[in-house]
Design a protein around this motif. Structure first.
Motif, PDB file in Angstrom:
ATOM      1  N   PRO A 173       0.831  -1.206   0.000  1.00 25.49           N
ATOM      2  CA  PRO A 173       0.000   0.000   0.000  1.00 25.49           C
ATOM      3  C   PRO A 173       0.866   1.258   0.000  1.00 25.49           C
ATOM      4  O   PRO A 173       1.867   1.342   0.713  1.00 25.49           O
ATOM      5  CB  PRO A 173      -0.794  -0.130   1.307  1.00 25.49           C
ATOM      6  N   ASN A 174       0.485   2.211  -0.827  1.00 27.79           N
ATOM      7  CA  ASN A 174       1.193   3.491  -0.967  1.00 27.79           C
ATOM      8  C   ASN A 174       2.600   3.322  -1.542  1.00 27.79           C
ATOM      9  O   ASN A 174       3.424   4.236  -1.438  1.00 27.79           O
ATOM     10  CB  ASN A 174       1.274   4.230   0.368  1.00 27.79           C
TER      11      ASN A 174
ATOM     12  N   ARG B 195      -9.746  -7.055  -6.831  1.00 25.07           N
ATOM     13  CA  ARG B 195     -10.123  -5.646  -6.670  1.00 25.07           C
ATOM     14  C   ARG B 195      -8.994  -4.823  -6.069  1.00 25.07           C
ATOM     15  O   ARG B 195      -8.694  -3.720  -6.539  1.00 25.07           O
ATOM     16  CB  ARG B 195     -11.350  -5.523  -5.755  1.00 25.07           C
ATOM     17  N   GLY B 196      -8.369  -5.326  -5.034  1.00 24.31           N
ATOM     18  CA  GLY B 196      -7.427  -4.515  -4.261  1.00 24.31           C
ATOM     19  C   GLY B 196      -5.973  -4.887  -4.386  1.00 24.31           C
ATOM     20  O   GLY B 196      -5.118  -4.223  -3.787  1.00 24.31           O
ATOM     21  N   GLY B 197      -5.637  -5.934  -5.123  1.00 26.42           N
ATOM     22  CA  GLY B 197      -4.236  -6.323  -5.250  1.00 26.42           C
ATOM     23  C   GLY B 197      -3.684  -6.853  -3.938  1.00 26.42           C
ATOM     24  O   GLY B 197      -4.389  -7.503  -3.153  1.00 26.42           O
ATOM     25  N   VAL B 198      -2.419  -6.581  -3.689  1.00 29.35           N
ATOM     26  CA  VAL B 198      -1.763  -7.044  -2.461  1.00 29.35           C
ATOM     27  C   VAL B 198      -2.529  -6.519  -1.244  1.00 29.35           C
ATOM     28  O   VAL B 198      -2.951  -5.356  -1.207  1.00 29.35           O
ATOM     29  CB  VAL B 198      -0.299  -6.556  -2.431  1.00 29.35           C
TER      30      VAL B 198
ATOM     31  N   ALA C  38      -3.518  -2.692  -1.570  1.00 27.05           N
ATOM     32  CA  ALA C  38      -2.491  -1.892  -2.248  1.00 27.05           C
ATOM     33  C   ALA C  38      -3.099  -1.034  -3.344  1.00 27.05           C
ATOM     34  O   ALA C  38      -2.597   0.054  -3.639  1.00 27.05           O
ATOM     35  CB  ALA C  38      -1.411  -2.800  -2.825  1.00 27.05           C
ATOM     36  N   VAL C  39      -4.190  -1.506  -3.957  1.00 29.01           N
ATOM     37  CA  VAL C  39      -4.887  -0.736  -4.996  1.00 29.01           C
ATOM     38  C   VAL C  39      -6.094  -0.074  -4.354  1.00 29.01           C
ATOM     39  O   VAL C  39      -7.017  -0.761  -3.918  1.00 29.01           O
ATOM     40  CB  VAL C  39      -5.327  -1.637  -6.163  1.00 29.01           C
ATOM     41  N   PRO C  40      -6.128   1.252  -4.251  1.00 27.43           N
ATOM     42  CA  PRO C  40      -7.253   1.922  -3.603  1.00 27.43           C
ATOM     43  C   PRO C  40      -8.530   1.773  -4.414  1.00 27.43           C
ATOM     44  O   PRO C  40      -8.498   1.630  -5.639  1.00 27.43           O
ATOM     45  CB  PRO C  40      -6.802   3.393  -3.541  1.00 27.43           C
TER      46      PRO C  40
ATOM     47  N   ALA D 243     -10.436  -3.032 -14.284  1.00 32.50           N
ATOM     48  CA  ALA D 243     -11.537  -3.558 -13.481  1.00 32.50           C
ATOM     49  C   ALA D 243     -11.478  -5.079 -13.465  1.00 32.50           C
ATOM     50  O   ALA D 243     -11.207  -5.709 -14.491  1.00 32.50           O
ATOM     51  CB  ALA D 243     -12.873  -3.088 -14.056  1.00 32.50           C
ATOM     52  N   PRO D 244     -11.714  -5.695 -12.289  1.00 33.13           N
ATOM     53  CA  PRO D 244     -11.680  -7.163 -12.230  1.00 33.13           C
ATOM     54  C   PRO D 244     -12.778  -7.768 -13.084  1.00 33.13           C
ATOM     55  O   PRO D 244     -13.871  -7.196 -13.201  1.00 33.13           O
ATOM     56  CB  PRO D 244     -11.907  -7.457 -10.737  1.00 33.13           C
TER      57      PRO D 244
END
Length: 709
Positions: free
Chosen positions: A202-203, A676-679, A696-698, A707-708
């Motif tokens: 994240p970030n 949707r959000g990755g790691v 990790a993906v906001p 998009a998934p």
């Protein structure tokens, strides 16, 4: 990072010589009272039109807001705000103070608009699912070449045969046995294209974001040999530059051995692909990592050498002084040298910013104006941000501009010694003191950004620069310049040998300093709020010309400690691999996946912990289950049969497939959450008996996100 400060005094190589601060305004005499004269200082800054210096910060604020909002506003809304601002600016043309403040608001609006504008001009559709087949494509750029493997940017991707069309502008492809390729070549090869990966923490560095604005919609690798269908135009500028860079690299490799050869290539043509990991780690620990990236240090030395050589050469021609201004002609030649060096260096953000700064500084000399001013820094920042807005999110932009702002501020607060009549000992002492002072200033200015992005503090970096920069400035870079100029004649060998010797000495000294730094390089984890606080402090620091500018950084330090320190995770779950790491007694244990995967390597560097395969979970054919030392129960489900039992017992259920909605576990990380959000970053709250989960993906709707399915 010391480029702009070193560009004073006719851009002679080496650090500037600075004296203790001297009074520059009436407010200087009121230091006994910390806030005395602050209002007068702000008023003075406004009167001297220093509000212009905040325009780059306004653009940055707008860009950050554009990324943070859940969805980009429609174009008509952005245009409406712009029209309102234009009307207000026209109505307030007689009220100068309000006009200047409104101009800053306009910069925020412009910054907000820059990403959509650049996305429309240079963005691309991002590949949603892998594509396989034979494709024809044009080689646009050779990113790096190692052995028989070339990493290239390709465009005009056209399917051949039954291959599926890919709706992307460009892709970054690893081409096997592609050592003979050059920009402009048209090739056909079997390729596997896949989506650009997201951030690993994240970030962290967002590869998808930067790839989108570079027009790169996919990554790929060839699965067989390639066929060259056409050779590029030999006169095309990108092919000419690439051939020059290749020739330089070949000359270096022919005369130097590793690790000196890899570092020499990085210094001359910006190619860091051959720099060994050991050399890179040594230089980072010794505070010398900036030497590897072509930036202001290198450009200033090259331009300074050309300026001094031209001026001394022209000075030997007696009659010429009455015909042309020698100093200005030499400065013009130095501009051409800086532009040439930038062209063969690969053109990274730090080099671009430094080149712009040097052109401004040398241009000021050409036109008889002051060279070192904060206004020049602001102009350079505006040019870089407007032409490449996504670069503000890169560490190189933040580090380079932070260092330059701090060094120019020091230049504003101090004065030069007149050393024309000084002794040799005094001049040497002043040079060494200049290295110490510039290293301390640049190091302090970039500390926050180094800690946030790299978790590096280089506690003995001042010592590393003190023992190495004289070598870089007086031996390494001058010999590199002479060797490069003599390569067409084949006379470069002795100068490359000198350069190689200086690199070996620098590495030896860096190894000593790195050894002394062992155990002193611990750094805290910071949240993005720390960057916001630091940027606000820098804007204050930039705006005020007096000692009151120090109030901003001084206030930022306790504020960051109070509200911007982060905690390490208790669980890390990769999206595209099987890697799962769990905190065990301060370290991290690899519960699943390979210990040498890219994600795990980044986790080690980011959180400064070893991650080894030492799972505390008990596993069978259905899955794994166990209790963490932190007090939570973990279930890793491999077979659907495990959901019935594990969902009732575990605090978190992890699965690479979709978990049934009937699962009663408090926290579920399954295929849908990973898509949707990755790691996934998770920290256990023992008191609340729940996890703090950070993808990790906001969760924002942006064109650089896929998009998934």
């Amino acid at each position: 990072m010391t480029d702009t400060l070193k560009a004073g005094a006719e851009l002679k190589p080496g650090p500037v010589r600075l004296s203790p601060p001297v009074p520059s305004s009436p407010t200087r005499g009121t230091r006994a009272m910390p806030l005395a004269g602050l209002a007068a200082s702000i008023s003075s800054a406004l009167e001297h039109r220093r509000l212009f210096l905040l325009w780059p910060y306004g653009l940055v604020a707008g860009l950050v807001a554009a990324v943070a909002v859940p969805e980009t506003p429609p174009p008509w809304a952005l245009a409406a705000v712009g029209a309102i601002l234009a009307v207000l600016l026209a109505a307030l043309h007689n009220r100068l103070a309000l006009l200047r403040l409104l101009s800053l608001v306009a910069m925020v609006w412009l910054g907000f608009c820059l990403l959509p504008i650049h996305g429309a001009l240079f963005g691309t559709t991002m590949l949603a699912r892998p594509a396989y087949g034979t494709y024809e494509m044009r080689v646009d750029e050779i990113v790096s070449a190692t052995g028989d493997e070339v990493r290239a940017i390709v465009s005009a991707i056209t399917p051949a045969g039954d291959a599926r069309s890919v709706p992307i502008r460009r892709a970054r492809v690893v081409i096997r046995a592609g050592s003979g390729l050059a920009p402009g070549d048209i090739i056909r090869a079997p390729v596997r294209f896949y989506g650009v990966p997201g951030p690993v923490v994240p970030n962290g560095f967002d590869t998808q974001f930067h790839a989108y604005f570079d027009g790169v919609g996919a990554y790929g690798n060839t699965t067989g040999g390639f066929e060259r269908l056409a050779v590029g135009d030999a006169s095309a500028h990108e092919r000419v530059i690439d051939s020059i860079r290749r020739a330089i690299a070949a000359h270096i490799d022919a005369h130097l051995r590793q690790p000196a050869a890899g570092i020499a290539r990085a210094l001359i043509n910006g190619d860091q692909s051959a720099v060994s990991d050991e050399a890179r780690d040594t230089m980072a620990s010794a505070g010398l990592a900036h030497v590897l990236s072509v930036s202001g240090l290198h450009l200033t030395i090259v331009a300074g050498l050309v300026l001094v050589a031209l001026r001394m050469g022209l000075a030997t021609i007696g009659p010429i002084h009455g015909l042309v201004p020698v100093k200005r002609v030499a400065a013009g030649g130095a501009v051409l040298a800086a532009l040439g060096y930038f062209a063969i260096s690969g053109g990274n953000v730090a080099a671009l910013r430094s080149t712009i700064m040097l052109v401004l500084v040398l241009g000021a000399i050409v036109f008889g104006r002051r060279a070192l001013t904060m206004r020049n820094v602001a102009i350079a920042a505006l040019l870089v941000i407007v032409t490449d807005p996504s670069s503000i999110f890169r560490p190189s932009f933040q580090l380079s501009f932070a260092a330059v702002v701090a060094l120019i501020a020091a230049w504003e607060m101090m004065r030069h010694h007149d050393e024309r009549n000084s002794s040799i000992v005094a001049k040497v002492g002043g040079y060494l003191w200049g290295i110490v002072l510039t290293s301390v200033i640049a190091g302090l200015a970039t500390l926050l950004f180094s800690v946030y992005h790299f978790q590096q503090t280089s506690p003995l970096g001042v010592l590393g620069n003190l023992v190495s920069l004289p070598l870089v400035g007086f031996v390494m870079m001058p010999s590199a310049v002479v060797a490069t100029l003599l390569m067409p004649l084949g006379w470069e060998a002795p100068f490359l040998a000198i350069m190689g010797w200086s690199i070996d000495v620098m590495l030896a000294l860096g190894h000593i300093v790195a050894g002394w730094s062992a155990g002193l390089d611990h750094s805290p984890l910071l949240t993005p709020l720390a960057l916001g606080i630091g940027t606000a402090a820098f804007s204050w620091f930039t705006f005020l010309p007096t000692w009151h500018r120090l109030i901003g950084p001084a206030a930022a330090i306790p504020l960051i400690v109070l509200v911007a320190l982060d905690n390490p995770p208790d669980l890390l779950i990769a999206d595209t691999t099987q890697a799962i790491a769990m905190r065990v007694e301060g370290d991290m244990a690899l519960v699943s996946g390979k210990s040498d995967s890219f994600a795990v390597d980044v986790w080690r560097e980011t959180y400064s912990v070893p991650i080894e395969a030492n799972s505390p979970l008990s596993c069978d054919s259905i899955g794994c289950f166990g209790l963490s030392p932190s007090g939570f129960a973990v279930a890793l489900v491999k077979d659907p049969a495990g959901f019935y039992e594990d969902c009732a017992m575990a605090d978190i259920v992890i699965a690479r497939r979709s978990v049934p909605s009937t699962c009663s576990a408090p926290t579920v990380i399954d295929a849908d959450a990973l898509a949707r959000g990755g790691v996934q970053w998770l920290r256990w709250d023992q008191a609340a008996r729940r996890f703090d989960v950070r993808p990790a993906v906001p969760p924002v709707n942006r064109p650089w996100r896929v998009a998934p399915p």
